[in-house]
Design an enzyme around this catalytic site. Structure first.
Site, PDB file in Angstrom:
ATOM      1  N   PRO A  20       0.795  -1.224   0.000  1.00  0.00           N
ATOM      2  CG  PRO A  20      -0.143  -1.110   2.127  1.00  0.00           C
ATOM      3  CD  PRO A  20       0.526  -2.068   1.187  1.00  0.00           C
ATOM      4  CG  ASN A  21      -0.163   4.405   1.294  1.00  0.00           C
ATOM      5  OD1 ASN A  21      -1.107   5.003   0.778  1.00  0.00           O
ATOM      6  ND2 ASN A  21      -0.237   3.841   2.492  1.00  0.00           N
ATOM      7  NE  ARG A  75       4.035   6.587   1.654  1.00  0.00           N
ATOM      8  CZ  ARG A  75       4.294   5.375   2.082  1.00  0.00           C
ATOM      9  NH1 ARG A  75       4.784   4.476   1.258  1.00  0.00           N
ATOM     10  NH2 ARG A  75       4.040   5.044   3.323  1.00  0.00           N
ATOM     11  CE1 TYR A 111       8.920   4.733   3.059  1.00  0.00           C
ATOM     12  CE2 TYR A 111       7.471   6.647   3.017  1.00  0.00           C
ATOM     13  CZ  TYR A 111       7.894   5.476   3.612  1.00  0.00           C
ATOM     14  OH  TYR A 111       7.285   5.030   4.759  1.00  0.00           O
ATOM     15  CG  ASN A 155       8.107  -2.357   0.482  1.00  0.00           C
ATOM     16  OD1 ASN A 155       7.590  -2.476   1.599  1.00  0.00           O
ATOM     17  ND2 ASN A 155       8.732  -1.256   0.100  1.00  0.00           N
ATOM     18  CB  ALA A 173       1.473   0.270   6.437  1.00  0.00           C
ATOM     19  CD  GLU A 207       9.842  -7.903   5.516  1.00  0.00           C
ATOM     20  OE1 GLU A 207       9.518  -9.062   5.863  1.00  0.00           O
ATOM     21  OE2 GLU A 207       9.888  -6.953   6.304  1.00  0.00           O
ATOM     22  CG  HIS A 239      10.970  -2.674   4.564  1.00  0.00           C
ATOM     23  ND1 HIS A 239       9.607  -2.542   4.456  1.00  0.00           N
ATOM     24  CD2 HIS A 239      11.192  -3.859   5.174  1.00  0.00           C
ATOM     25  CE1 HIS A 239       9.028  -3.607   4.994  1.00  0.00           C
ATOM     26  NE2 HIS A 239       9.970  -4.424   5.427  1.00  0.00           N
ATOM     27  NE  ARG A 289      10.526   6.004   8.345  1.00  0.00           N
ATOM     28  CZ  ARG A 289       9.493   5.757   7.536  1.00  0.00           C
ATOM     29  NH1 ARG A 289       9.524   4.711   6.728  1.00  0.00           N
ATOM     30  NH2 ARG A 289       8.461   6.551   7.543  1.00  0.00           N
TER      31      ARG A 289
HETATM   32  C1  DQA Z   1       8.177   0.835   3.860  1.00  0.00           C
HETATM   33  C2  DQA Z   1       8.301   1.102   5.371  1.00  0.00           C
HETATM   34  C3  DQA Z   1       6.949   0.976   6.046  1.00  0.00           C
HETATM   35  O1  DQA Z   1       7.083   1.234   7.446  1.00  0.00           O
HETATM   36  C4  DQA Z   1       5.982   1.971   5.478  1.00  0.00           C
HETATM   37  O2  DQA Z   1       4.699   1.795   6.054  1.00  0.00           O
HETATM   38  C5  DQA Z   1       5.908   1.940   4.001  1.00  0.00           C
HETATM   39  C6  DQA Z   1       7.126   1.711   3.215  1.00  0.00           C
HETATM   40  C7  DQA Z   1       9.509   1.095   3.111  1.00  0.00           C
HETATM   41  O3  DQA Z   1       9.625   0.648   1.990  1.00  0.00           O
HETATM   42  O4  DQA Z   1      10.399   1.770   3.651  1.00  0.00           O
HETATM   43  O5  DQA Z   1       4.853   2.206   3.413  1.00  0.00           O
HETATM   44  O6  DQA Z   1       7.846  -0.525   3.660  1.00  0.00           O
END
Ligand code: DQA
Length: 149
Positions: free
Chosen positions: A10-11, A18, A23, A74, A77, A98, A100, A107
């Site tokens: 998501p996002n 964003r 990011y 990835n 959240a 995985e 990120h 963080r």
């Molecule tokens: C994320 C880190 C997560 O905590 C966050 O909610 C994201 C992106 C990252 O790629 O750094 O949406 O997965």
């Protein structure tokens, strides 16, 4: 050709706009182009999916069992609380990496916990879009070694 599923959670469709300080400025399309370019060099075939929906991600992971040899995910959240995505990854028994973009450990505390980490082969954290490219190399080695998750 080794077939790999890449899942952006998501996002991540908003990458580039964003929180670019966290990011990066690279868009999801730019990252996907890099993934495809590296995959071609490694003789891997990737299917890339982005979803904002937990159930849809579960469905996509389940379906991967019938065609993919590995997963790069990835979960965004969902990483921090989705037992459903964790269980789907555990159920399909494919090697998974995985990723990120940000260094989640530098963080907020709620980002330090990953419920998916115990059911993947490993994590790549904090290298922005490079993480996905590194994950392809890692998966190729894992699959060549014959290791299951
Ligand atoms: C994320 C880190 C997560 O905590 C966050 O909610 C994201 C992106 C990252 O790629 O750094 O949406 O997965």
């Amino acid at each position: 050709m080794i077939k790999i599923l890449v899942v952006h959670g998501p996002n991540l469709n908003l990458l580039g706009q964003r929180e670019p300080g966290v990011y990066g400025v690279e868009s999801i399309d730019q990252i996907n182009n890099r993934i495809h370019a590296r995959a071609q060099e490694l003789e891997m075939e990737v299917r890339v999916v982005q979803s904002n929906s937990e159930g849809e991600i579960v469905d996509i992971i389940q379906q991967a069992a019938s065609w993919a040899e590995g997963i790069i995910i990835n979960p965004a959240a969902y990483t921090h609380y989705s037992i459903a995505i964790r269980d789907a990854l555990a159920a399909v028994h494919l090697p998974a990496v995985e990723v990120h973009l940000s260094n989640v450990h530098a963080r907020e505390e709620f980002r330090h916990r990953s419920v998916t980490a115990p059911v993947v082969s490993g994590q790549i954290v904090g290298f922005g879009g490079d993480g996905y490219v590194l994950a392809l190399d890692a998966l190729k080695r894992i699959i060549a070694s014959g290791a299951k998750r």
